[in-house]
Write an enzyme that holds these catalytic residues in place. Sequence first.
Site, PDB file in Angstrom:
ATOM      1  CG  ASP A   1      72.912  78.276   9.260  1.00  0.00           C
ATOM      2  OD1 ASP A   1      72.428  78.216   8.115  1.00  0.00           O
ATOM      3  OD2 ASP A   1      74.054  77.905   9.534  1.00  0.00           O
TER       4      ASP A   1
ATOM      5  CG  ASP B   1      44.375  38.466   2.417  1.00  0.00           C
ATOM      6  OD1 ASP B   1      43.656  38.349   1.413  1.00  0.00           O
ATOM      7  OD2 ASP B   1      44.883  39.538   2.785  1.00  0.00           O
TER       8      ASP B   1
ATOM      9  N   GLY C   1      44.873  41.524  -2.795  1.00  0.00           N
ATOM     10  CA  GLY C   1      44.815  40.319  -3.615  1.00  0.00           C
ATOM     11  C   GLY C   1      43.622  40.259  -4.545  1.00  0.00           C
ATOM     12  CG  LEU C   2      38.662  40.630  -4.702  1.00  0.00           C
ATOM     13  CD1 LEU C   2      38.422  39.277  -5.343  1.00  0.00           C
ATOM     14  CD2 LEU C   2      37.508  40.978  -3.767  1.00  0.00           C
TER      15      LEU C   2
HETATM   16  S1  SF4 Z   1      75.253  75.985   3.831  1.00  0.00           S
HETATM   17 FE1  SF4 Z   1      75.565  75.618   6.012  1.00  0.00          FE
HETATM   18  S2  SF4 Z   1      76.006  77.622   6.874  1.00  0.00           S
HETATM   19 FE2  SF4 Z   1      75.107  77.951   4.880  1.00  0.00          FE
HETATM   20  S3  SF4 Z   1      72.925  78.204   5.260  1.00  0.00           S
HETATM   21 FE3  SF4 Z   1      73.243  76.038   4.805  1.00  0.00          FE
HETATM   22  S4  SF4 Z   1      73.538  75.109   6.761  1.00  0.00           S
HETATM   23 FE4  SF4 Z   1      73.831  77.281   7.080  1.00  0.00          FE
END
Ligand code: SF4
Length: 517
Positions: free
Chosen positions: A36, A274, A409-410
């Site tokens: 994570d 413009d 635009g042009l």
């Molecule tokens: S689902 Fe949630 S817990 Fe699992 S890797 Fe992704 S962020 Fe982390």
Amino acid sequence: MKLTVWTYEGPPHVGAMRVATGMRDLHYVLHAPQGDTYADLLFTMIERRDHRPPVTYTTFQARDLGADTANLFKTAAQDAYDRFKPQAIIVGASCTAELIQDDPGGMAETMGLPVPTIPLELPSYQRKENFGADETFFQIVKALAKPMERTKQITANLIGPTALGFRHRDDIQEVTALLSDMGISVNVVAPMTSSPADIARMGAAHFNVLMYPETAESAARWMERELDQPYTKTVPIGVGATRDFIAEVAAISGNEAYLDTSRLRLPWYSKSVDSTYLTGKRVFLFGDGTHVLAAARIAQDEMGFEVVGMGCYNREMARPVRAKAKEMGLTATITDDYLEVERVIEALQPEMILGTQMERHIGKRLGIPCAVISAPVHVQDFPARYSPQMGIEGANVIFDTWVHPLVMGLEEHLLHMFREDFEFHDAAGPSHHGGHARKPEDGGGPAPQPAASPRSLSGKMNEGSVIWLADAEKELKKIPFFVRGKARRNTELFATERGVAEISVDTLYEAKAHYAR
Ligand code: SF4
């Protein structure tokens, strides 16, 4: 279960990380599986922060699950305290840790750490990143802010900016300047830039400026109730909104409304000749609710665009976005499914999309110009240069950003007039798409898909149910390519609804007259 390729928002603990990373002297102990820590990269790479986020992960592994994951958490929390000596700690669980129910909040409480420990309950399977940020900030404020004597001078807290916020860094500077011009100084900016000690003295401000409802509305409401601090309801993105914001601040503070417009260029730029070709450009808006609401007003009132569709991905803002869409005669698209957004865009065939990083991909695929107005964004939208969205300079930045992707635009004129030219022929596409742009096909306008057979539209038309006669196809090509897709679809819809099997030149003009009504 829901099949998902792209998500607009991360899980709620990423929102909590955004609050923690924006703050100083606060630490986040996150019960989470190994891996994570990927979320660190959002801050160190996308926002290019020069420090690791203040987050300690327990990073449990499969083999830990049989043993004592709770103890793992306690050790991590103790280590984090010993090493970083923060003024306060927030504790919580990521999605996987939520399933093993170790109760990080309860455990942290029993540890008796000498600083406030604030438990977070973030339901990872129901809510998302913005909720996570809003809830985390609310819990921190609720735990630390106390009623206190007001400052002698009139002051305000700026609330809502977080780490990884779209242009939050520069919006703070712009709003600080707006207030300072009115003789109001800033008490605390939070969560970004503040420490827990700063949060504790938020009660000294006379009122709060709610910069981003997505990340601070709960805290704003709580402070209104408990600390008797009113908060501003207008988000100053766009010229009109900035003026309204100033008026609102004047009403709350009693100070005279004052706006220094000496650097404001948007109104004259969009009035100058413009910009005439911008009038009526059909745009589609998508992003977080706050930025979409602001963009709708700017697009319609300040740029002269025609808003043909709008929506947001965060359902917390569904109500105001629906109301604004209704006021503009539209139905809002409230979804976090980018495929649905893509379908809506394809059906509407706008000339420009104002959206998030996801809509940039959609725009690229469909050959429609796009500018970014909201998170989620990539690294290029954390620019080195000063680029606010709010206030006076924000309006200038918005004008430039929105006009940039459009055919000038042009060039628009040349592309229309000299269809046979070697440089400006249809297949060359607009110059800002570069030499390798996907070429708008012969008759299909912005959408670079095979256009030979009519496509199904909202289920009303079956593949191959109408055919284009050669003359009509030729006539269609006289329409500039950036609006041709829309003309093609409208004509097909018109024919199908009337049971016309072949589209002739007459059908094309009847459809045109019909939709012009
Ligand atoms: S689902 Fe949630 S817990 Fe699992 S890797 Fe992704 S962020 Fe982390």
